[in-house]
Design an enzyme around this catalytic site. Structure first.
Site, PDB file in Angstrom:
ATOM      1  N   PHE A 106       0.849  -1.197   0.000  1.00 41.90           N
ATOM      2  CA  PHE A 106       0.000   0.000   0.000  1.00 41.90           C
ATOM      3  C   PHE A 106       0.878   1.238   0.000  1.00 41.90           C
ATOM      4  O   PHE A 106       1.742   1.395   0.859  1.00 41.90           O
ATOM      5  CB  PHE A 106      -0.912   0.033   1.234  1.00 41.90           C
ATOM      6  CG  PHE A 106      -1.822   1.240   1.228  1.00 41.90           C
ATOM      7  CD1 PHE A 106      -3.008   1.233   0.508  1.00 41.90           C
ATOM      8  CD2 PHE A 106      -1.470   2.397   1.911  1.00 41.90           C
ATOM      9  CE1 PHE A 106      -3.830   2.356   0.478  1.00 41.90           C
ATOM     10  CE2 PHE A 106      -2.289   3.522   1.878  1.00 41.90           C
ATOM     11  CZ  PHE A 106      -3.471   3.501   1.162  1.00 41.90           C
TER      12      PHE A 106
ATOM     13  N   ASP B 184       9.295   2.993   1.696  1.00 40.35           N
ATOM     14  CA  ASP B 184       8.115   3.703   2.178  1.00 40.35           C
ATOM     15  C   ASP B 184       8.018   3.488   3.693  1.00 40.35           C
ATOM     16  O   ASP B 184       7.598   2.426   4.158  1.00 40.35           O
ATOM     17  CB  ASP B 184       6.864   3.175   1.462  1.00 40.35           C
ATOM     18  CG  ASP B 184       5.588   3.875   1.917  1.00 40.35           C
ATOM     19  OD1 ASP B 184       5.592   4.472   3.005  1.00 40.35           O
ATOM     20  OD2 ASP B 184       4.581   3.799   1.184  1.00 40.35           O
TER      21      ASP B 184
ATOM     22  N   LYS C 286       2.586  10.326   8.111  1.00 43.06           N
ATOM     23  CA  LYS C 286       1.953   9.867   9.355  1.00 43.06           C
ATOM     24  C   LYS C 286       2.649  10.386  10.626  1.00 43.06           C
ATOM     25  O   LYS C 286       2.405  11.507  11.026  1.00 43.06           O
ATOM     26  CB  LYS C 286       1.850   8.343   9.364  1.00 43.06           C
ATOM     27  CG  LYS C 286       0.852   7.822   8.311  1.00 43.06           C
ATOM     28  CD  LYS C 286       0.330   6.420   8.593  1.00 43.06           C
ATOM     29  CE  LYS C 286      -0.884   6.113   7.754  1.00 43.06           C
ATOM     30  NZ  LYS C 286      -0.606   5.489   6.460  1.00 43.06           N
TER      31      LYS C 286
HETATM   32  C1  LIG Z   1      -0.811   5.683   5.031  1.00 43.60           C
HETATM   33  C2  LIG Z   1       0.184   5.220   4.076  1.00 43.60           C
HETATM   34  C3  LIG Z   1       0.374   5.867   2.839  1.00 43.60           C
HETATM   35  C4  LIG Z   1      -0.498   7.005   2.365  1.00 43.60           C
HETATM   36  O1  LIG Z   1      -0.460   8.099   3.226  1.00 43.60           O
HETATM   37  P1  LIG Z   1      -1.620   9.206   3.152  1.00 43.60           P
HETATM   38  O2  LIG Z   1      -1.142  10.275   4.101  1.00 43.60           O
HETATM   39  O3  LIG Z   1      -2.879   8.545   3.591  1.00 43.60           O
HETATM   40  O4  LIG Z   1      -1.701   9.682   1.752  1.00 43.60           O
HETATM   41  C5  LIG Z   1       1.388   5.411   2.018  1.00 43.60           C
HETATM   42  N1  LIG Z   1       2.174   4.386   2.380  1.00 43.60           N
HETATM   43  C6  LIG Z   1       2.014   3.736   3.551  1.00 43.60           C
HETATM   44  C7  LIG Z   1       2.944   2.621   3.898  1.00 43.60           C
HETATM   45  C8  LIG Z   1       1.007   4.127   4.431  1.00 43.60           C
HETATM   46  O5  LIG Z   1       0.840   3.468   5.574  1.00 43.60           O
END
Ligand SMILES: *Cc1c(COP(=O)(O)O)cnc(C)c1O
Length: 393
Positions: A137, A221, A250
Site C-alpha cells: 500500500f 516507504d 503519518k
Molecule cells: C498511510 C500510508 C500511505 C499514504 O499516506 P496518506 O497520508 O494517507 O496519503 C502510504 N504508504 C504507507 C505505507 C502508508 O501506511
C-alpha cells in the site's frame, strides 16, 4: 439513527464506510465522544499521533508558530523548514549529500518518489520500470495507487500511470524481476495496510544489493513504520542498509499533515528546479510542528519506549491465550494480530464497546498502534479492555 450519523450520510462523500463515533476531544492515549464516553486510543489515527492527543509540546509549538508565520509559499525559505530538512537528513542517515522535499501527506511523498524514479533513466535512457510488491500500500492518488499492489483498490480507476510491475515479496521473485530496465523498487519494510506483515529475513539486504547492481533506486516507504514506531527511527535501519530514498508522513507530524521525501547520495541530484512542487508543502506551521514532534521523540526516548512497550504489548496479547489468536506480528508499537477466523471486524466493534480503539486491516488481522508515549497504566487498561472484547465474540 443518531443525529451525527445522519449528517455523515447526508454531507460526507461516500469514500469511507460508516464511522464509529463522533469524537470531540482527546488527551494522552485517550479520546472522548460527544456523550463523554472515553476510549483508549490504540490506533493513534493509524500510527499518526506519536505523542498522543493534546500533547503540551505540540500545542505549544503549533500555537507559537501560528502566531509567528503560518505560510509563505516555496518562493521563500523559513527557519523551521531548514531545521526539519537537516533533522531528517540526520535521523535517516542521508547525511550531507541528502535532500528533503516536503508535501502534505503520504500519497504526496510517494508521488514525489514516483517522479524521482522516472528521472532515473539510466546512462542509456533505457530505464522505465518500477517494481513494487504484491499486497503493498502506497496511497490513493493516481500515482501512489499505481505503486500500490492491491488490484481491488485499482478497480474502477484504470488506466493508471504505467510501468509498474508487482512482484511477490521474496528474494527469488526480486532476482527474477530485476534487470537494467528497472528504475526503482519501492517497498514497505512492514506492510501495515496488509495486516502488519513483515518482509522475509534478508529481503531488504538482497533488495539493496540487487538494485545497486542494476542502477535502480531503492525507495523505502516508511510512512507507517517511520519516526520511531517500530523501535528504531526507521525500520530499514534494523536491516543495516542505506536506501536511495525514503518517504515519510503519518508519525512525523504527530497529527499535523505533512509528508516528506528524503533522498540519499546521487538520488539527491535527480530533480532540477521547476520539476516538482506543492503550494502548502513544507510550510512553517507544518515543519515547526514536525520539529517539535521529532524533538520530543528524541528528548523523551520514545524510540526505545516503542521497542520496550511493543514487547510488553505483544506479551499481553499472547497472554490472553485465546484460541482465536494465532500469532502476533510487526515490530515495536506496530503490532499485527493474526486470527484463526475472519472475525477481526467483530473484534474491533466489541473493543469499541469496551472502550478500546483498534483496527482491522482485513478480516483475519488486527492492527494495534498506540501513541509512542504509552506506559504501564495504558497497557493495563488495554489488557482489561482487549480481554473484554475477545470474551464478547
Ligand atoms: C498511510 C500510508 C500511505 C499514504 O499516506 P496518506 O497520508 O494517507 O496519503 C502510504 N504508504 C504507507 C505505507 C502508508 O501506511
Amino acid at each position: 439513527m443518531s443525529e451525527w450519523k445522519k449528517r455523515v450520510e447526508n454531507d460526507m462523500m461516500r469514500t469511507f464506510g460508516p464511522t464509529q463515533a463522533l469524537l470531540v476531544r482527546g488527551e494522552g492515549c485517550w479520546v472522548e465522544d460527544e456523550d463523554g464516553t472515553r476510549y483508549l486510543d490504540f490506533l493513534a489515527g493509524i500510527a499518526v499521533n506519536a505523542l498522543g492527543h493534546a500533547h503540551p509540546v505540540m500545542v505549544e509549538a503549533i500555537s507559537r508558530q501560528a502566531a509567528t508565520l503560518i505560510h509563505v509559499s516555496n518562493y521563500f525559505s523559513t527557519p523551521p523548514q531548514l531545521e526539519l530538512a537537516e533533522r531528517l537528513k540526520r535521523l535517516t542517515g542521508a547525511g550531507d549529500e541528502g535532500r528533503a522535499y516536503f508535501g502534505n501527506s503520504g500519497a504526496e511523498a510517494n508521488e514525489a518518489a514516483f517522479k524521482l524514479a522516472r528521472l532515473n533513466k539510466g546512462e542509456h535512457g533505457t530505464k522505465w520500470k518500477i517494481l513494487s510488491l504484491e499486497n503493498s500500500f502506497h496511497g490513493r492518488t493516481m500515482g501512489s495507487l499505481a505503486l500500490t499492489g492491491k488490484p481491488a483498490l485499482h478497480a474502477g480507476f484504470e488506466p493508471l500511470p504505467g510501468g509498474v510491475e508487482y512482484i511477490e515479496s521474496t528474494v527469488e521473485a526480486l532476482e527474477n524481476a530485476i534487470d537494467d530496465s528497472v528504475a526503482a523498487l519501492i517497498v514497505e519494510p512492514i506492510k501495515g495496510e496488509a495486516g502488519v506483515i513483515e518482509l522475509p529475513d534478508g529481503f531488504l539486504e538482497a533488495a539493496r544489493r540487487l538494485t545497486a547492481e542494476h542502477g535502480a533506486l531503492l525507495i523505502i516507504d516508511e510512512i507507517q513504520t517511520g519516526a520511531g514506531r517500530t523501535g528504531s527511527w526507521f525500520a530499514y535501519q534494523r536491516a543495516g542498509i542505506v536506501p536511495d530514498a525514503v518517504t515519510l508522513a503519518k508519525g512525523i507530524g504527530g497529527g499535523f499533515p505533512i509528508g516528506a521525501l528524503v533522498t540519499f547520495g546521487r538520488a539527491s541530484q535527480l530533480f532540477s528546479p521547476g520539476q516538482h512542487g506543492s503550494t502548502f508543502g513544507g510550510n512553517p506551521l507544518a515543519t515547526a510542528t514536525a520539529n517539535a514532534v521529532l524533538g520530543e521523540i528524541e528528548r523523551a526516548g520514545l524510540v526505545e519506549n516503542a521497542r520496550v512497550r511493543g514487547e510488553q504489548l505483544r506479551a499481553l496479547i499472547e497472554g490472553v491465550g485465546s484460541p482465536l489468536i494465532i500469532e502476533t506480528r510487526g515490530a515495536g508499537l506496530l503490532v499485527g494480530v493474526g486470527l484463526a477466523e475472519p472475525v477481526a471486524p467483530a473484534i474491533v466493534r466489541a473493543a469499541l464497546a469496551a472502550g478500546l480503539i483498534i483496527n482491522a486491516p482485513n478480516d483475519r488481522s488486527l492492527r494495534i498502534a498506540p501513541p509512542l508515549i504509552v506506559g504501564d497504566a495504558e497497557l493495563a487498561e488495554f489488557d482489561t479492555r482487549f480481554r473484554a472484547a475477545l470474551a464478547a465474540i
